[in-house]
Design a protein around this motif. Structure first.
Motif, PDB file in Angstrom:
ATOM      1  N   GLY A 199      16.513   2.673   6.998  1.00 40.98           N
ATOM      2  CA  GLY A 199      15.642   1.380   6.713  1.00 40.98           C
ATOM      3  C   GLY A 199      16.541   0.271   7.742  1.00 40.98           C
TER       4      GLY A 199
ATOM      5  N   LEU B 207      20.268  -3.990   2.433  1.00 38.89           N
ATOM      6  CA  LEU B 207      20.322  -3.333   1.416  1.00 38.89           C
ATOM      7  C   LEU B 207      20.293  -2.026   1.295  1.00 38.89           C
TER       8      LEU B 207
ATOM      9  N   GLY C   1      20.066   2.273   2.345  1.00 38.21           N
ATOM     10  CA  GLY C   1      21.391   3.420   2.548  1.00 38.21           C
ATOM     11  C   GLY C   1      22.285   3.437   1.549  1.00 38.21           C
ATOM     12  N   THR C   2      23.425   4.203   1.875  1.00 45.05           N
ATOM     13  CA  THR C   2      24.716   4.761   1.229  1.00 45.05           C
ATOM     14  C   THR C   2      25.493   3.392   1.167  1.00 45.05           C
TER      15      THR C   2
ATOM     16  N   LEU D  16      27.526   3.217   4.574  1.00 45.56           N
ATOM     17  CA  LEU D  16      26.901   2.640   5.913  1.00 45.56           C
ATOM     18  C   LEU D  16      26.998   0.899   5.545  1.00 45.56           C
TER      19      LEU D  16
END
Lengths: 349, 349
Positions: free
Chosen positions: B186, B190, B192-193, B196
């Motif tokens: 996305g 906010l 993802g991991t 990232l």
């Protein structure tokens, strides 16, 4: 078997809202007159659309919803408005046994969060997953999951995804023993993360499950048609799905440029148009519409936001097929079977 | 600037071995007569090929290698045979400063393992990465890394990949300030991991680096041409790269089926052929050939195993461009700059 699947529809979701959702439900009813519909949305707007579809108007129950979830709304905000929104009320109908399945073309994150909260994860499943169908060169589409519900997954999650994905392939694709593989960066047993290797080991031993487990596959083999279910964590699955969509669009954009680059190629395009139409049909997302949340105590189907009436009707067909084949029961049986074997293995050691 | 880049070539690697590798070197020499070549391989086989290319024969030094690495060989086995194999000897030439860069079309895993062992990771880099070029709708290809060297990566690794990738884009794509994004599921901050998000935070602050950092991108946006460098862990990168390759092949296979489905569409194809040729050229992997291992004390370029002579010549051009622009020095400067700023930030706190 359920004779008259009843589908609760969020009539306000999707790029075109009630117009497309109502037209889609009407088309689905034409194709399958045994279906029942509960339509959730603004009464005035939905009634206006229903007037164009008298058959659906007679067969459907319209339930007024004051509000709708916006496409940009955060899932954490959306869940607070479950009771007054068309999306939340459609899911509520499944929870209260007034409908067999819910369908929305709205905000995916909100739909996922609301569904999880209202319906709860089914026994034996640690995390629900988002599954969808992708086109292939083979006889049937390929089921892929998870596509974004879980950023990180352990081996148990992946095994559960394999069980849920093959139950989905058995019902929606009507396959007896789907061919299942795990997405990895190589096909050799030693490739990839520990989670993937462990999950592959467990599935290799579970030969009593109604699936043919074939080890690992790679991103370049998804569309070949030699696998029916591809299992992955939600991060890789989302990357693969979107890359496939983007690349298909990229190639067709290049094709369009090529065809419009000269008068001669325009003439060639005109001549080839009927054949190229087949390519378009094969790649049209409306023909592969209907992503599902698997692993909840109730069925929720997500239609593409940009789907047309035909796409919505296809998503309804997917929902009805899962209801008729009682996919939740199939998943429960396979999981019980898996745990019984795993338990007998442990006691035998 | 190096006037005469000297390239050490593993003449035995690739699907067609010496025939393609020698023809590729000959083509590269035709295009750029300032290049020097060291050819490693079986003396008899390579000499036989050189006879067809007298100009290259005069300009190249042939070094006999008793043995070659097989495509199926495990990296752990391959590294023991570095000294007797054409691949190991070509890398050795870079290590011993007899060549500026090594090129192989052989076993990627073996090449990566051998290169890492012989050349070692450069100071300031924790892990080397595999970078390659992908076609886009824009003015230039997009650089993507890592594509499989590191299955799991932390934020520091990703920041280093961004530095190395933009140095690569500055040299090979000749861009002043490449547009850099991180691959995610996305584009919102906010998503993802944690790795990232942390890497994005560090790059957002490092505005003194010669790149324009633009946050996150997704799989469906890679080919749009609005980003020059895409940073990802090796697992996601490998999945995305292979899915893009597989999907492009899938769509062109469907296209081929469409064109051969009737006499009429065959005629349309014949008429459109010159325009469709442009599509083929744009997608031909030979025109985007030359993946590089970045972050080692020496340059190693990997050609596709199935590349033809033109593809090999393009990979040689990539190698020569990195040598001329001293990419290792550029990476070192950017890293020093990054650490100096990070250190002054820490002391200021």
């Amino acid at each position: 078997m359920v004779a008259n699947p009843s589908i609760a529809i969020d009539a306000m979701g999707g790029d075109d809202g009630p117009a497309t959702m109502v037209a889609g439900a009407a088309l689905a009813l034409d194709r399958d007159p045994s279906l029942k519909f509960l339509l959730y949305g603004d009464e005035t707007q939905v009634t206006a659309e229903l007037d164009a579809h008298p058959r659906l108007k007679a067969a459907a129950t319209l339930c007024h919803a004051e509000d709708a979830i916006a496409g940009t709304e955060k899932p954490s905000q959306a869940i607070r408005r479950a009771k007054t929104t068309s999306m939340g009320m459609a899911i509520g109908a499944v929870k209260d046994d007034r409908a067999h399945a819910a369908l929305s073309a709205g905000n995916t994150g909100a739909l996922m969060a609301m569904s999880k909260l209202a319906l709860r994860t089914m026994s034996g499943i640690d995390r629900p997953a988002l599954a969808a169908l992708l086109p292939t060169l083979g006889d049937n589409d390929v089921v892929m999951l998870d596509l974004g519900a879980n950023t990180e997954c352990d081996a148990q999650n992946l095994v559960q995804f394999a069980v849920m994905g093959s139950a989905y392939a058995r019902t929606v694709l009507e396959l007896d023993k789907p061919r299942v593989k795990i997405l990895n960066i190589g096909t050799e047993e030693l490739k990839g993360t520990d989670e993937l290797k462990e999950a592959a080991g467990m599935l290799r031993e579970a030969d009593y499950l109604p699936m043919q487990f074939g080890g690992f596959t790679e991103g370049d083999k998804l569309a070949r048609g030699d696998v029916d279910v591809v299992v992955c964590d939600g991060f890789s699955g989302n990357i693969a799905l979107k890359t496939a969509e983007g690349t298909a669009r990229f190639v067709t954009d290049l094709l369009r440029r090529a065809f419009t680059s000269s008068l001669r190629s325009k003439a060639g395009f005109a001549l080839s148009r009927p054949a190229l139409h087949l390519l378009k049909v094969h790649l049209d997302p409306n023909n592969h519409n209907g992503a599902v949340f698997l692993g909840l105590n109730g069925l929720v189907v997500k239609s593409h936001g940009s789907a047309n009436a035909k796409g919505v009707a296809n998503a309804i067909r997917v929902a009805a097929s899962m209801v008729r084949n009682d996919i939740t029961q199939r998943i429960t049986e396979d999981l019980d079977n898996f745990r019984a074997h795993a338990f007998s293995d442990e006691t035998a050691e």
